[in-house]
Design a protein around this motif. Structure first.
Motif, short mmCIF file in Angstrom:
data_model
loop_
_atom_site.label_atom_id
_atom_site.label_comp_id
_atom_site.label_asym_id
_atom_site.label_seq_id
_atom_site.Cartn_x
_atom_site.Cartn_y
_atom_site.Cartn_z
N VAL A 258 3.31 -15.78 -6.54
CA VAL A 258 2.64 -14.64 -5.89
C VAL A 258 1.39 -14.34 -6.70
CG1 VAL A 258 2.82 -12.23 -5.21
CG2 VAL A 258 4.83 -13.72 -5.06
N SER A 259 0.23 -14.52 -6.09
CA SER A 259 -1.02 -14.28 -6.81
C SER A 259 -1.36 -12.79 -6.82
CB SER A 259 -2.16 -15.07 -6.16
OG SER A 259 -2.53 -14.47 -4.93
N GLU A 260 -2.50 -12.46 -7.41
CA GLU A 260 -2.97 -11.08 -7.43
C GLU A 260 -3.51 -10.65 -6.07
OE1 GLU A 260 -2.87 -8.75 -9.88
OE2 GLU A 260 -1.70 -10.13 -11.11
N HIS A 261 -3.71 -11.60 -5.16
CA HIS A 261 -4.17 -11.29 -3.81
C HIS A 261 -2.94 -11.04 -2.93
CE1 HIS A 261 -8.05 -12.57 -5.18
NE2 HIS A 261 -7.68 -13.83 -5.31
N PHE A 262 -2.61 -9.78 -2.71
CA PHE A 262 -1.44 -9.47 -1.88
C PHE A 262 -1.63 -8.14 -1.18
CE2 PHE A 262 -0.50 -7.01 -5.64
CZ PHE A 262 0.22 -5.93 -5.18
N GLU A 263 -0.79 -7.91 -0.19
CA GLU A 263 -0.79 -6.65 0.55
C GLU A 263 0.66 -6.25 0.78
OE1 GLU A 263 -3.84 -4.90 3.73
OE2 GLU A 263 -2.65 -6.57 4.51
N LEU A 264 0.94 -4.95 0.61
CA LEU A 264 2.29 -4.43 0.79
C LEU A 264 2.34 -3.66 2.11
CD1 LEU A 264 4.97 -4.30 -0.86
CD2 LEU A 264 4.23 -2.03 -1.62
N LYS A 265 3.35 -3.98 2.92
CA LYS A 265 3.45 -3.34 4.22
C LYS A 265 4.83 -2.75 4.43
CE LYS A 265 -0.06 -6.06 6.65
NZ LYS A 265 -0.36 -6.84 7.87
N LEU A 266 4.87 -1.58 5.09
CA LEU A 266 6.12 -0.93 5.46
C LEU A 266 6.18 -0.89 6.97
CD1 LEU A 266 8.60 0.65 4.29
CD2 LEU A 266 7.28 2.74 4.71
N ASN A 267 7.19 -1.57 7.53
CA ASN A 267 7.29 -1.70 9.00
C ASN A 267 5.96 -2.19 9.59
OD1 ASN A 267 9.94 -0.94 8.95
ND2 ASN A 267 9.57 1.15 9.67
N ASN A 268 5.37 -3.19 8.90
CA ASN A 268 4.15 -3.87 9.34
C ASN A 268 2.90 -3.00 9.23
OD1 ASN A 268 3.21 -6.41 10.15
ND2 ASN A 268 2.90 -5.70 12.26
N LYS A 269 2.97 -1.89 8.48
CA LYS A 269 1.80 -1.04 8.24
C LYS A 269 1.48 -1.07 6.75
CE LYS A 269 0.34 3.79 8.06
NZ LYS A 269 0.25 3.80 6.58
N ALA A 270 0.23 -1.38 6.40
CA ALA A 270 -0.16 -1.45 5.00
C ALA A 270 -0.01 -0.08 4.34
CB ALA A 270 -1.61 -1.93 4.88
N VAL A 271 0.53 -0.08 3.12
CA VAL A 271 0.71 1.17 2.37
C VAL A 271 -0.08 1.07 1.06
CG1 VAL A 271 2.96 1.76 3.35
CG2 VAL A 271 2.85 0.24 1.37
#
Length: 480
Positions: free
Chosen positions: A179-192
């Motif tokens: 897992v690189s530093e380029h990531f996105e966290l999503k809750l129920n497909n919505k970015a948080v």
């Protein structure tokens, strides 16, 4: 022989095997049924070797388990990452090569983060060009219109998710590697919103910390999250990330753009590998101690030495209860310009790291104090002073120079010079003021005693001891 079957200080396979063999030979040597099955490939020898292997592995495990529990002793990256997490430091996981593309489009084009905009191919395979931000690109309004620049990463997009078991504060763990530093966290497909600073748990963000396997542990507290970001049992928490991969030789001609027309391309940043054990051992304690928050003079001093890698020494004092003054020396001995000082302060004390209105420090250059030393030497019997005597004395004095705010005792200086001169029987120094001092300055002048922001520069004059003076009336160690 000791009554212990295996000696407490036997750690290796060979040592344990010798202990076991010797004990059995001693125990059964006087009996009629003596066990003499110690020849190679014999049943008894094989049993002893297996026991020795188990013993050596058990010993190694005990030693390694204790070693890997301490950050400054660990050898394993997984252990270093695991220890750094509770210290508040998220070990750097690495980042892929990123490119800056200058492109034209024929119509208004919207690009979202991690959208694929093209492909890159080299000897190791075919990779996607993934957008690192959100962009809206308009077609050129004239022939002289400049292209739009977008940043992309070379790699492959991956995703993983977990179903949350509770709405209570808990650590949610992803275990995928690379897992690189380029990531996105999503809750129920919505970015948080997310951060790697633990303090942001109370600032309405999810906190993402690198875990043992190089993936991400996620923490959050519903009480501090916006209503749209709160999590519940049964919600899906997903991690969208670019897989870490090193493209060693980037060939800018091997790009196939799928969005618009490529005008120019440049490397924005090269591949950066994950933190090594040594890097985590330095960064972890620093983050734990300062928490990225300025609390006092020592935090400021540490930040200054980070921003000024050529700093020889840094000292600070309180101007009042909320403001510090910092003195520095850099190896060029040239003070920073006003623009350079403003840049250093901006890096050392950004507003978000100064709680409760703590003001930035005042930065000043250390002031040199030149000291004339009369160094008189008595050589050992049969020895003559070599031609390098001046250089030898200067090298001995180097440990006392370029150190802010020193108070030295003449005995310490004499002892240091004597220790470095094998041909000297005794050394005596006399400290003299600069010849251009005024009468008032002479009255206040104190040998080998300087202010917190000053530092010594010695100008020794070396000679044989003057026998007309009484050498017995010497200084002694300072009373402690």
């Amino acid at each position: 022989m000791s009554q212990d079957l295996i000696q407490p200080d036997s750690f290796s396979y060979e040592q344990i095997l010798n202990d076991l063999t010797g004990k059995l030979e001693e125990k059964y040597s006087e009996t009629d049924g003596a066990w003499r099955d110690f020849y190679k490939f014999g049943t008894g020898q094989i049993i002893l070797e297996l026991l020795s292997a188990v013993g050596s592995f058990t010993t190694y495990s005990a030693l390694a388990n204790r070693r890997e529990a301490y950050l400054h002793e660990t050898h394993l990256e997984s252990s270093a990452r695991a220890i750094a997490g509770p210290l508040g430091y998220s070990a750097y996981r690495g980042s892929n090569v990123s490119l800056r593309l200058s492109i034209y489009t024929s119509s208004v084009t919207t690009i979202k983060k991690f959208d694929k905009v093209g492909e890159y191919e080299d000897e190791s395979g075919v990779y996607d060009l993934l957008s690192l931000g959100d962009y809206t690109i308009s077609p050129p309004s004239s022939e002289n219109a400049l292209p739009t620049q977008i940043d992309v990463a070379i790699g492959q997009l991956a995703t993983t998710s977990i179903i949350l078991p509770t709405s209570k504060p808990q650590v949610f763990r992803f275990t995928e590697e690379n897992v690189s530093e380029h990531f996105e966290l999503k809750l129920n497909n919505k970015a948080v919103p997310h951060s790697e600073d633990v303090i942001d748990l109370i600032n309405g963000k999810y906190v993402c910390i690198t875990n043992t396997v190089g993936s991400i542990d996620v923490m959050a507290i519903n009480d501090y999250l916006a209503d749209t970001d709160k999590f519940r049992a049964g919600y899906e928490l997903s991690l969208l990330y670019i897989q870490l991969h090193e493209n060693k030789r980037v060939q800018l001609t091997n790009i196939n753009l799928e969005v618009g027309t490529l005008e120019n391309v440049a490397i924005a940043s090269r591949y950066q590998g994950p933190d090594t054990v040594g890097e985590i051992q330095v960064k972890g304690p620093l983050r734990h101690e300062t928490g990225r928050v300025i609390r006092g003079r020592h935090d400021y001093m540490k930040r200054i030495t980070e921003v000024l890698p050529n700093a020889i020494d840094v000292r600070a004092k309180d101007l009042d209860s909320a403001k510090q003054m910092i003195a520095y020396i850099i190896d060029t001995e040239q003070p920073l310009t006003e623009a350079e000082k403003e840049n250093v302060i901006a890096q050392v004390a950004p507003e978000e790291n100064r709680p409760m209105g703590v003001t930035p420090p005042v930065l000043v250059s250390g002031r040199v104090v030149e000291v004339i030393l009369e160094v008189q030497i008595i050589p050992k019997k049969g020895n003559q002073l070599p031609s390098s005597i001046d250089i030898d004395v200067l090298q001995s004095l180097a440990q006392f120079e370029n150190r802010l705010g020193l108070k030295l005792d003449s005995f310490d200086v004499e002892s240091a010079i004597l220790a470095d001169l094998p041909y000297a029987k005794a050394v005596r120094i006399e400290v003299l003021p600069a010849p251009d001092l005024s009468d008032e300055e002479l009255e206040q002048w104190q040998p080998l005693n300087i202010a917190w922001s000053e530092y010594f520069k010695f100008m020794p004059r070396v000679s044989l001891y003057d026998s007309s003076k009484s050498f017995e009336a010497t200084s002694g160690p300072a009373q402690r």
